[in-house]
Write a protein that holds these residues in place. Sequence first.
Motif, PDB file in Angstrom:
ATOM      1  N   ASN A 204       6.576  40.728  46.676  1.00  0.00           N
ATOM      2  CA  ASN A 204       7.971  41.169  46.680  1.00  0.00           C
ATOM      3  C   ASN A 204       8.060  42.315  45.687  1.00  0.00           C
ATOM      4  O   ASN A 204       7.506  42.226  44.589  1.00  0.00           O
TER       5      ASN A 204
ATOM      6  N   ARG B 275      14.618  40.995  55.068  1.00  0.00           N
ATOM      7  CA  ARG B 275      13.586  41.212  54.048  1.00  0.00           C
ATOM      8  C   ARG B 275      14.080  42.018  52.859  1.00  0.00           C
ATOM      9  O   ARG B 275      13.323  42.269  51.930  1.00  0.00           O
TER      10      ARG B 275
ATOM     11  N   LYS C 222      11.034  42.208  50.291  1.00  0.00           N
ATOM     12  CA  LYS C 222      10.211  40.998  50.324  1.00  0.00           C
ATOM     13  C   LYS C 222       9.005  41.155  51.245  1.00  0.00           C
ATOM     14  O   LYS C 222       9.081  41.800  52.276  1.00  0.00           O
ATOM     15  N   ASN C 223       7.909  40.521  50.827  1.00  0.00           N
ATOM     16  CA  ASN C 223       6.703  40.418  51.653  1.00  0.00           C
ATOM     17  C   ASN C 223       6.284  41.781  52.232  1.00  0.00           C
ATOM     18  O   ASN C 223       6.208  41.954  53.442  1.00  0.00           O
TER      19      ASN C 223
ATOM     20  N   ILE D 248      15.462  44.642  46.413  1.00  0.00           N
ATOM     21  CA  ILE D 248      14.281  43.780  46.504  1.00  0.00           C
ATOM     22  C   ILE D 248      13.778  43.861  47.938  1.00  0.00           C
ATOM     23  O   ILE D 248      14.523  43.607  48.887  1.00  0.00           O
TER      24      ILE D 248
END
Length: 164
Positions: free
Chosen positions: A32, A78, A96-97, A94
């Motif tokens: 992240n 995400r 994510k992944n 942010i």
Amino acid sequence: MVVFLGWTLLSVCLLVCASQGQKNFTAESGQNVTLTCQARKNIQTVKWSRADLGDEYVFLYRDGRETLVHQHPSFKDRVDLKDKQMKDGDVSLILKNVTINDTGTYECRVVETGTSGLKPISIIYLSVVDQPRRPVGLIVGLSVSGVLIVAAVVGFVIYRKYKG
């Protein structure tokens, strides 16, 4: 000569990037990542975009809520603001992944209450690299070899003890 030329080109790139206010960030796939952006207070609109996405965007917050209409499909579910209340003007994102497909130049633009037009605040180049793969075969092979060596030494010691 090649090493010197490489360092020279790297130095030039770092100077050019720094002079344009662009931040560079590298992450491993699966992590992240927080893309930082700091504006003043009284934020009406926040738009995170990437030039290569055309009319679609990474994230858009307008008039008190997140807007999903033209969000690029690869960012759905995400991305989110680090601080949804945007206290002290923090409009960091942010992601994510992350994957290698997330590599690119991200731009944070903001409209403050009482102003018009999206004002660029932050430009970040994100480079995503594959996680180094652990050599499972090598680890298993060395472990088995270690066990066999210990067994051979123990066997030799026992053999010598009973023979002698």
